[in-house]
Design a protein around this motif. Structure first.
Motif, PDB file in Angstrom:
ATOM      1  N   THR A  90       0.827  -1.210   0.000  1.00 14.61           N
ATOM      2  CA  THR A  90       0.000   0.000   0.000  1.00 14.61           C
ATOM      3  C   THR A  90       0.861   1.259   0.000  1.00 14.61           C
ATOM      4  O   THR A  90       0.468   2.282  -0.574  1.00 14.61           O
ATOM      5  CB  THR A  90      -0.933   0.015   1.223  1.00 14.61           C
ATOM      6  OG1 THR A  90      -0.163  -0.178   2.423  1.00 14.61           O
ATOM      7  CG2 THR A  90      -1.978  -1.069   1.111  1.00 14.61           C
ATOM      8  N   ALA A  91       2.040   1.206   0.626  1.00 18.72           N
ATOM      9  CA  ALA A  91       2.937   2.368   0.611  1.00 18.72           C
ATOM     10  C   ALA A  91       3.398   2.673  -0.810  1.00 18.72           C
ATOM     11  O   ALA A  91       3.370   3.825  -1.260  1.00 18.72           O
ATOM     12  CB  ALA A  91       4.139   2.117   1.522  1.00 18.72           C
ATOM     13  N   VAL A  92       3.809   1.636  -1.532  1.00 20.41           N
ATOM     14  CA  VAL A  92       4.253   1.830  -2.914  1.00 20.41           C
ATOM     15  C   VAL A  92       3.076   2.279  -3.789  1.00 20.41           C
ATOM     16  O   VAL A  92       3.218   3.172  -4.633  1.00 20.41           O
ATOM     17  CB  VAL A  92       4.870   0.532  -3.455  1.00 20.41           C
ATOM     18  CG1 VAL A  92       5.243   0.697  -4.923  1.00 20.41           C
ATOM     19  CG2 VAL A  92       6.104   0.143  -2.643  1.00 20.41           C
ATOM     20  N   ALA A  93       1.908   1.679  -3.564  1.00 23.58           N
ATOM     21  CA  ALA A  93       0.734   2.046  -4.355  1.00 23.58           C
ATOM     22  C   ALA A  93       0.334   3.490  -4.108  1.00 23.58           C
ATOM     23  O   ALA A  93      -0.054   4.205  -5.047  1.00 23.58           O
ATOM     24  CB  ALA A  93      -0.431   1.119  -4.016  1.00 23.58           C
ATOM     25  N   SER A  94       0.428   3.952  -2.856  1.00 25.76           N
ATOM     26  CA  SER A  94       0.056   5.333  -2.559  1.00 25.76           C
ATOM     27  C   SER A  94       1.009   6.321  -3.233  1.00 25.76           C
ATOM     28  O   SER A  94       0.579   7.380  -3.708  1.00 25.76           O
ATOM     29  CB  SER A  94       0.042   5.565  -1.049  1.00 25.76           C
ATOM     30  OG  SER A  94       1.328   5.380  -0.487  1.00 25.76           O
ATOM     31  N   VAL A  95       2.292   5.997  -3.293  1.00 31.09           N
ATOM     32  CA  VAL A  95       3.243   6.869  -3.985  1.00 31.09           C
ATOM     33  C   VAL A  95       2.903   6.942  -5.468  1.00 31.09           C
ATOM     34  O   VAL A  95       2.900   8.031  -6.069  1.00 31.09           O
ATOM     35  CB  VAL A  95       4.683   6.363  -3.786  1.00 31.09           C
ATOM     36  CG1 VAL A  95       5.657   7.139  -4.666  1.00 31.09           C
ATOM     37  CG2 VAL A  95       5.100   6.487  -2.329  1.00 31.09           C
ATOM     38  N   MET A  96       2.587   5.808  -6.071  1.00 31.27           N
ATOM     39  CA  MET A  96       2.210   5.806  -7.491  1.00 31.27           C
ATOM     40  C   MET A  96       0.953   6.631  -7.731  1.00 31.27           C
ATOM     41  O   MET A  96       0.856   7.377  -8.715  1.00 31.27           O
ATOM     42  CB  MET A  96       1.982   4.374  -7.970  1.00 31.27           C
ATOM     43  CG  MET A  96       3.239   3.569  -8.175  1.00 31.27           C
ATOM     44  SD  MET A  96       2.930   2.145  -9.238  1.00 31.27           S
ATOM     45  CE  MET A  96       2.683   2.910 -10.817  1.00 31.27           C
ATOM     46  N   LEU A  97      -0.023   6.511  -6.825  1.00 39.16           N
ATOM     47  CA  LEU A  97      -1.261   7.267  -6.977  1.00 39.16           C
ATOM     48  C   LEU A  97      -1.005   8.769  -6.915  1.00 39.16           C
ATOM     49  O   LEU A  97      -1.510   9.533  -7.744  1.00 39.16           O
ATOM     50  CB  LEU A  97      -2.258   6.861  -5.885  1.00 39.16           C
ATOM     51  CG  LEU A  97      -2.992   5.539  -6.082  1.00 39.16           C
ATOM     52  CD1 LEU A  97      -3.803   5.191  -4.842  1.00 39.16           C
ATOM     53  CD2 LEU A  97      -3.909   5.606  -7.289  1.00 39.16           C
ATOM     54  N   VAL A  98      -0.212   9.198  -5.947  1.00 41.77           N
ATOM     55  CA  VAL A  98       0.037  10.628  -5.774  1.00 41.77           C
ATOM     56  C   VAL A  98       0.803  11.187  -6.968  1.00 41.77           C
ATOM     57  O   VAL A  98       0.439  12.229  -7.530  1.00 41.77           O
ATOM     58  CB  VAL A  98       0.802  10.880  -4.462  1.00 41.77           C
ATOM     59  CG1 VAL A  98       1.269  12.332  -4.381  1.00 41.77           C
ATOM     60  CG2 VAL A  98      -0.077  10.547  -3.265  1.00 41.77           C
ATOM     61  N   VAL A  99       1.882  10.511  -7.366  1.00 43.56           N
ATOM     62  CA  VAL A  99       2.693  11.005  -8.477  1.00 43.56           C
ATOM     63  C   VAL A  99       1.881  11.006  -9.774  1.00 43.56           C
ATOM     64  O   VAL A  99       1.932  11.975 -10.552  1.00 43.56           O
ATOM     65  CB  VAL A  99       3.973  10.164  -8.627  1.00 43.56           C
ATOM     66  CG1 VAL A  99       4.766  10.618  -9.841  1.00 43.56           C
ATOM     67  CG2 VAL A  99       4.836  10.272  -7.381  1.00 43.56           C
ATOM     68  N   SER A 100       1.129   9.947 -10.022  1.00 41.45           N
ATOM     69  CA  SER A 100       0.310   9.881 -11.240  1.00 41.45           C
ATOM     70  C   SER A 100      -0.737  10.979 -11.246  1.00 41.45           C
ATOM     71  O   SER A 100      -0.988  11.621 -12.275  1.00 41.45           O
ATOM     72  CB  SER A 100      -0.365   8.508 -11.346  1.00 41.45           C
ATOM     73  OG  SER A 100       0.580   7.477 -11.427  1.00 41.45           O
ATOM     74  N   PHE A 101      -1.364  11.218 -10.087  1.00 38.64           N
ATOM     75  CA  PHE A 101      -2.386  12.261 -10.007  1.00 38.64           C
ATOM     76  C   PHE A 101      -1.787  13.636 -10.283  1.00 38.64           C
ATOM     77  O   PHE A 101      -2.373  14.448 -11.000  1.00 38.64           O
ATOM     78  CB  PHE A 101      -3.039  12.236  -8.626  1.00 38.64           C
ATOM     79  CG  PHE A 101      -4.091  13.294  -8.442  1.00 38.64           C
ATOM     80  CD1 PHE A 101      -5.357  13.143  -8.991  1.00 38.64           C
ATOM     81  CD2 PHE A 101      -3.817  14.442  -7.720  1.00 38.64           C
ATOM     82  CE1 PHE A 101      -6.324  14.127  -8.828  1.00 38.64           C
ATOM     83  CE2 PHE A 101      -4.773  15.426  -7.555  1.00 38.64           C
ATOM     84  CZ  PHE A 101      -6.029  15.263  -8.106  1.00 38.64           C
ATOM     85  N   ILE A 102      -0.619  13.903  -9.729  1.00 44.98           N
ATOM     86  CA  ILE A 102       0.029  15.201  -9.946  1.00 44.98           C
ATOM     87  C   ILE A 102       0.372  15.391 -11.423  1.00 44.98           C
ATOM     88  O   ILE A 102       0.115  16.449 -12.012  1.00 44.98           O
ATOM     89  CB  ILE A 102       1.288  15.326  -9.075  1.00 44.98           C
ATOM     90  CG1 ILE A 102       0.901  15.400  -7.594  1.00 44.98           C
ATOM     91  CG2 ILE A 102       2.099  16.557  -9.460  1.00 44.98           C
ATOM     92  CD1 ILE A 102       2.079  15.362  -6.653  1.00 44.98           C
ATOM     93  N   LEU A 103       0.933  14.350 -12.053  1.00 36.76           N
ATOM     94  CA  LEU A 103       1.297  14.456 -13.459  1.00 36.76           C
ATOM     95  C   LEU A 103       0.065  14.654 -14.340  1.00 36.76           C
ATOM     96  O   LEU A 103       0.064  15.488 -15.262  1.00 36.76           O
ATOM     97  CB  LEU A 103       2.066  13.211 -13.896  1.00 36.76           C
ATOM     98  CG  LEU A 103       3.491  13.081 -13.351  1.00 36.76           C
ATOM     99  CD1 LEU A 103       4.073  11.715 -13.697  1.00 36.76           C
ATOM    100  CD2 LEU A 103       4.385  14.185 -13.899  1.00 36.76           C
ATOM    101  N   LEU A 104      -0.995  13.899 -14.067  1.00 43.05           N
ATOM    102  CA  LEU A 104      -2.214  14.048 -14.852  1.00 43.05           C
ATOM    103  C   LEU A 104      -2.858  15.410 -14.620  1.00 43.05           C
ATOM    104  O   LEU A 104      -3.419  15.998 -15.550  1.00 43.05           O
ATOM    105  CB  LEU A 104      -3.205  12.929 -14.503  1.00 43.05           C
ATOM    106  CG  LEU A 104      -2.803  11.523 -14.958  1.00 43.05           C
ATOM    107  CD1 LEU A 104      -3.809  10.497 -14.445  1.00 43.05           C
ATOM    108  CD2 LEU A 104      -2.712  11.451 -16.463  1.00 43.05           C
ATOM    109  N   LEU A 105      -2.769  15.925 -13.387  1.00 42.93           N
ATOM    110  CA  LEU A 105      -3.315  17.244 -13.104  1.00 42.93           C
ATOM    111  C   LEU A 105      -2.569  18.318 -13.889  1.00 42.93           C
ATOM    112  O   LEU A 105      -3.179  19.244 -14.443  1.00 42.93           O
ATOM    113  CB  LEU A 105      -3.225  17.523 -11.601  1.00 42.93           C
ATOM    114  CG  LEU A 105      -3.921  18.793 -11.097  1.00 42.93           C
ATOM    115  CD1 LEU A 105      -5.426  18.695 -11.319  1.00 42.93           C
ATOM    116  CD2 LEU A 105      -3.618  19.007  -9.612  1.00 42.93           C
TER     117      LEU A 105
END
Length: 278
Positions: free
Chosen positions: A246-261
């Motif tokens: 979940t730690a690795v998944a949360s990092v991917m979610l945050v970084v992906s969200f920022i890039l898509l934003l």
């Protein structure tokens, strides 16, 4: 009375909105929230150790770097392919147009196996690359090939309708005023296509970041070399390290969200800018 009539333009809006929000919460918001809630219970030090270990950081660099590069490659070749399908007539055009959607319909595992068979040292394509010391299968280059394959349709299908609706009179007017083909494309066609290209780029990047099935077969999955982040998450889950996953998944979610934003913000800016210019 005017207000009441205005509300009746969309009958059942309240019920529809409630159903939409409930569905969105069950499918998207609650699962994503569970990831962050699970991560929040780990403690900051444990989270950093799980999310920033050398092996995990190497997978971040590979996954995000290859996804960005694959999306950029697809922007160029996807535009060329969409341009050819819209502007030219040639034998087999309908077949080519249908084949573009193949990555959508093909199971990802099948795509991975097929690409591996093609680009292995004894494969149909790999055997011609091997004398030049170019190895695709079981290397990061193979990951890039797989991500380009699964992301190409997003660019073509996003740009193709815009090209079809683009009035040729604007290009003819530019040519009549003495503009060269390059100037016409750069100043007339490209500004119109830019928002669609950014949308396709965002879609291709989002698909590539989370891609798993077509990559693991051709990647080789060598730690610190060709191991993608989704595989790291699966590995931690198989080892019952749920907090680490979940730690690795949360990092991917945050970084992906920022890039898509950022990409969507840039897309909105270009749309407003082109609208004002028109």
């Amino acid at each position: 009375m005017a207000y009441a009539r205005a509300r009746r333009v969309l009958p059942g809006f309240g019920l529809s909105l409630g159903f939409t929000l409930a569905y969105l919460s069950l499918i998207v918001l609650i699962p994503l929230s569970a990831v962050f809630i699970k991560t929040a219970g780990m403690g900051w030090e444990h989270f950093l150790n799980a999310a920033t270990s050398p092996r995990v950081v190497a997978s971040y660099k590979l996954s995000f770097g290859a996804s960005l590069l694959a999306a950029a490659i697809n922007v160029v070749f996807g535009l060329l392919l969409a341009w050819g399908l819209v502007r030219y007539t040639f034998p087999g055009k309908k077949l080519v147009d249908a084949l573009i959607d193949l990555p959508f319909a093909l199971p990802t595992a099948v795509a991975g196996i097929a690409l591996t068979a093609l680009y292995a040292k004894n494969g149909w394509i790999g055997q011609y690359l091997d004398p030049f010391a170019i190895q695709v299968a079981f290397t990061p280059l193979g990951i890039l090939v797989a991500l380009v394959f699964i992301g190409l349709p997003f660019i073509v299908r996003t740009v193709q309708p815009i090209l079809e609706d683009l009035d040729a009179e604007f290009e003819e007017a530019a040519a009549s005023l003495g503009a060269s083909r390059l100037q016409t494309f750069r100043r007339v066609v490209f500004p119109t296509l830019l928002p669609a290209l950014l949308t396709g780029f965002a879609l291709a990047f989002a698909r590539a970041v989370g891609e798993y099935g077509s990559v693991i077969f051709i990647a080789g999955n060598i730690p610190m070399v060709s191991e993608i982040t989704p595989l790291m998450i699966i590995t931690k889950l198989e080892q019952y390290d749920y907090e680490g996953a979940t730690a690795v998944a949360s990092v991917m979610l945050v970084v992906s969200f920022i890039l898509l934003l950022v990409i969507n913000g840039l897309q909105a800016w270009t749309s407003r800018r082109s609208g004002r210019e028109i």
